[in-house]
Design a protein around this motif. Sequence first.
Motif, PDB file in Angstrom:
ATOM      1  N   MET A 185       0.786  -1.100   0.105  1.00 54.99           N
ATOM      2  CA  MET A 185      -0.068  -0.009  -0.069  1.00 54.99           C
ATOM      3  C   MET A 185       0.871   1.466   0.001  1.00 54.99           C
ATOM      4  N   MET A 186       0.305   2.391  -0.340  1.00 53.81           N
ATOM      5  CA  MET A 186       0.806   3.464  -0.258  1.00 53.81           C
ATOM      6  C   MET A 186      -0.113   4.517   0.747  1.00 53.81           C
ATOM      7  N   GLY A 187       0.679   5.166   1.374  1.00 55.38           N
ATOM      8  CA  GLY A 187      -0.376   6.245   2.415  1.00 55.38           C
ATOM      9  C   GLY A 187       0.399   7.447   2.837  1.00 55.38           C
ATOM     10  N   VAL A 188      -0.152   8.047   3.814  1.00 48.77           N
ATOM     11  CA  VAL A 188       0.690   9.295   4.404  1.00 48.77           C
ATOM     12  C   VAL A 188       0.583   9.249   5.805  1.00 48.77           C
ATOM     13  N   MET A 189       1.544   9.726   6.491  1.00 49.06           N
ATOM     14  CA  MET A 189       1.450   9.923   7.906  1.00 49.06           C
ATOM     15  C   MET A 189       1.489  11.511   8.198  1.00 49.06           C
ATOM     16  N   ASN A 190       0.894  11.819   9.229  1.00 44.95           N
ATOM     17  CA  ASN A 190       1.459  13.173   9.996  1.00 44.95           C
ATOM     18  C   ASN A 190       2.433  12.861  11.096  1.00 44.95           C
ATOM     19  N   ALA A 191       2.874  13.931  11.634  1.00 44.98           N
ATOM     20  CA  ALA A 191       3.930  13.612  12.662  1.00 44.98           C
ATOM     21  C   ALA A 191       3.756  12.743  13.767  1.00 44.98           C
ATOM     22  N   GLU A 192       2.418  12.786  14.269  1.00 43.18           N
ATOM     23  CA  GLU A 192       1.924  11.844  15.568  1.00 43.18           C
ATOM     24  C   GLU A 192       1.898  10.499  14.911  1.00 43.18           C
ATOM     25  N   ALA A 193       1.660  10.271  13.459  1.00 41.49           N
ATOM     26  CA  ALA A 193       1.562   8.957  13.090  1.00 41.49           C
ATOM     27  C   ALA A 193       2.986   8.408  13.050  1.00 41.49           C
ATOM     28  N   LEU A 194       3.898   9.372  12.492  1.00 34.05           N
ATOM     29  CA  LEU A 194       5.263   8.787  12.328  1.00 34.05           C
ATOM     30  C   LEU A 194       5.816   8.541  13.680  1.00 34.05           C
ATOM     31  N   GLN A 204       7.465   4.430  17.945  1.00 33.74           N
ATOM     32  CA  GLN A 204       7.334   4.197  19.327  1.00 33.74           C
ATOM     33  C   GLN A 204       6.540   2.737  19.455  1.00 33.74           C
ATOM     34  N   THR A 205       5.708   2.144  18.847  1.00 28.35           N
ATOM     35  CA  THR A 205       5.143   1.219  18.786  1.00 28.35           C
ATOM     36  C   THR A 205       5.438   0.152  18.078  1.00 28.35           C
ATOM     37  N   GLY A 206       6.168   0.248  16.861  1.00 30.48           N
ATOM     38  CA  GLY A 206       6.581  -0.789  16.013  1.00 30.48           C
ATOM     39  C   GLY A 206       5.619  -1.010  15.203  1.00 30.48           C
ATOM     40  N   GLN A 207       4.384  -0.568  15.401  1.00 27.76           N
ATOM     41  CA  GLN A 207       3.294  -1.093  14.342  1.00 27.76           C
ATOM     42  C   GLN A 207       2.996   0.176  13.469  1.00 27.76           C
ATOM     43  N   ALA A 208       2.681  -0.040  12.338  1.00 28.96           N
ATOM     44  CA  ALA A 208       2.106   0.912  11.323  1.00 28.96           C
ATOM     45  C   ALA A 208       1.183   2.009  11.842  1.00 28.96           C
ATOM     46  N   HIS A 209       1.181   3.565  11.853  1.00 31.55           N
ATOM     47  CA  HIS A 209       0.090   4.289  12.039  1.00 31.55           C
ATOM     48  C   HIS A 209       0.244   5.052  10.986  1.00 31.55           C
ATOM     49  N   TYR A 210      -0.922   5.462  10.430  1.00 32.55           N
ATOM     50  CA  TYR A 210      -1.038   6.391   9.062  1.00 32.55           C
ATOM     51  C   TYR A 210      -2.001   7.473   9.507  1.00 32.55           C
ATOM     52  N   TYR A 211      -2.119   8.364   8.518  1.00 30.32           N
ATOM     53  CA  TYR A 211      -3.294   9.458   8.738  1.00 30.32           C
ATOM     54  C   TYR A 211      -4.008   9.271   7.733  1.00 30.32           C
ATOM     55  N   SER A 212      -5.509   9.149   8.020  1.00 28.63           N
ATOM     56  CA  SER A 212      -6.462   8.805   6.998  1.00 28.63           C
ATOM     57  C   SER A 212      -6.841  10.236   6.521  1.00 28.63           C
ATOM     58  N   ILE A 217      14.178   6.013   5.689  1.00 32.22           N
ATOM     59  CA  ILE A 217      13.671   7.284   5.052  1.00 32.22           C
ATOM     60  C   ILE A 217      14.466   7.731   3.911  1.00 32.22           C
ATOM     61  N   ASP A 218      13.825   8.584   2.989  1.00 31.17           N
ATOM     62  CA  ASP A 218      14.737   8.774   1.769  1.00 31.17           C
ATOM     63  C   ASP A 218      15.637   9.844   1.745  1.00 31.17           C
ATOM     64  N   ASP A 219      16.286  10.246   0.551  1.00 37.92           N
ATOM     65  CA  ASP A 219      17.354  11.258   0.520  1.00 37.92           C
ATOM     66  C   ASP A 219      16.928  12.662   1.175  1.00 37.92           C
ATOM     67  N   ASP A 220      15.877  13.212   0.604  1.00 33.51           N
ATOM     68  CA  ASP A 220      15.590  14.348   1.081  1.00 33.51           C
ATOM     69  C   ASP A 220      14.445  14.336   2.422  1.00 33.51           C
ATOM     70  N   GLN A 221      14.368  12.916   2.974  1.00 37.57           N
ATOM     71  CA  GLN A 221      13.438  12.818   3.959  1.00 37.57           C
ATOM     72  C   GLN A 221      12.066  13.580   3.988  1.00 37.57           C
ATOM     73  N   ASP A 222      11.618  13.272   2.657  1.00 37.14           N
ATOM     74  CA  ASP A 222      10.248  13.767   2.621  1.00 37.14           C
ATOM     75  C   ASP A 222       9.133  12.309   2.200  1.00 37.14           C
ATOM     76  N   ALA A 223      10.018  11.105   2.436  1.00 39.09           N
ATOM     77  CA  ALA A 223       9.122   9.805   2.099  1.00 39.09           C
ATOM     78  C   ALA A 223       9.600   8.692   3.082  1.00 39.09           C
ATOM     79  N   VAL A 224       8.780   7.925   3.503  1.00 40.44           N
ATOM     80  CA  VAL A 224       8.876   6.688   4.400  1.00 40.44           C
ATOM     81  C   VAL A 224       8.651   5.384   3.704  1.00 40.44           C
ATOM     82  N   TRP A 225       9.659   4.599   3.906  1.00 38.96           N
ATOM     83  CA  TRP A 225       9.445   3.103   3.541  1.00 38.96           C
ATOM     84  C   TRP A 225       9.389   2.243   4.650  1.00 38.96           C
ATOM     85  N   LEU A 226       8.237   1.392   4.942  1.00 33.87           N
ATOM     86  CA  LEU A 226       8.227   0.509   5.851  1.00 33.87           C
ATOM     87  C   LEU A 226       8.255  -0.757   5.255  1.00 33.87           C
TER      88      LEU A 226
END
Lengths: 152, 152
Positions: free
Chosen positions: B43-52, B57-65, B89-98
Amino acid sequence: MQNFKPRLSVEQVEEGHDLAPRFDASGLISVVTTDAGSGEVLMMGVMNAEALQRSIQTGQAHYYSRARQCLWHKGATSGLVQTTVEMRIDDDQDAVWLRVRIAGGASCHVGYRSCFYRAVPLVGDAPLLFTESEKAFDPVRVYGDAPNPTQL
Amino acid sequence: MQNFKPRLSVEQVEEGHDLAPRFDASGLISVVTTDAGSGEVLMMGVMNAEALQRSIQTGQAHYYSRARQCLWHKGATSGLVQTTVEMRIDDDQDAVWLRVRIAGGASCHVGYRSCFYRAVPLVGDAPLLFTESEKAFDPVRVYGDAPNPTQL
């Protein structure tokens, strides 16, 4: 020219055979690109409608560059062209997955194979860990004095 | 709590050990999630700061819906929790790979293993091809009458 279909129903979009992509308010769709051989995620980017159409027509990855605000034929400057082995679209058709072969064995403008060359430890405030020990190419030699696309 | 670092220079962001993510104008960062075993993009999704922060912290994926406009602990409704094996995290740190292991063997709300269950043929206007022949679960049984997140 690829004719995208209008989005008529959830069932059509999720369960149908029509390519009916959903572009966001900026006219963009998210893209993830993986190495067709290793499966490694190489990069994430976006396409506008023209980039998606050209990617389908040519079999080479085209993106939209938000930094430069223009169509971006990946590899046009660096030679690191991405040839698409398979293109997939997700359930609600707002994301594209490209499986590619990369010329030159690298994808990232910093010189690494993948843009995702650092791991985030799952403990509070630990430093990032590099997952690639050597660059695949010298970015200064390949890009010269072209502006760095990274934005602060 | 994870303290993200301020973004001070291109060199720090691209070549350093600081986690200094770049959230967009809506406060979101792009995420791609792959199966840690098969390498398949789920899947692809997005996170806000809290989700990241919660994902770290939890080791389980949280996203922003974006559909529901709230923090989304993936699997809270369906039981299809994603346990993180590695976060990058990617080169310019605007994308995360889980890279995750998924409970129940499936990730997509339509019932398929991956959200990317259809291929786009690289010829003009050909119909999409299904790459999964059977659903991994019955979405009606799992989600009941919860609203479908797909937006037209």
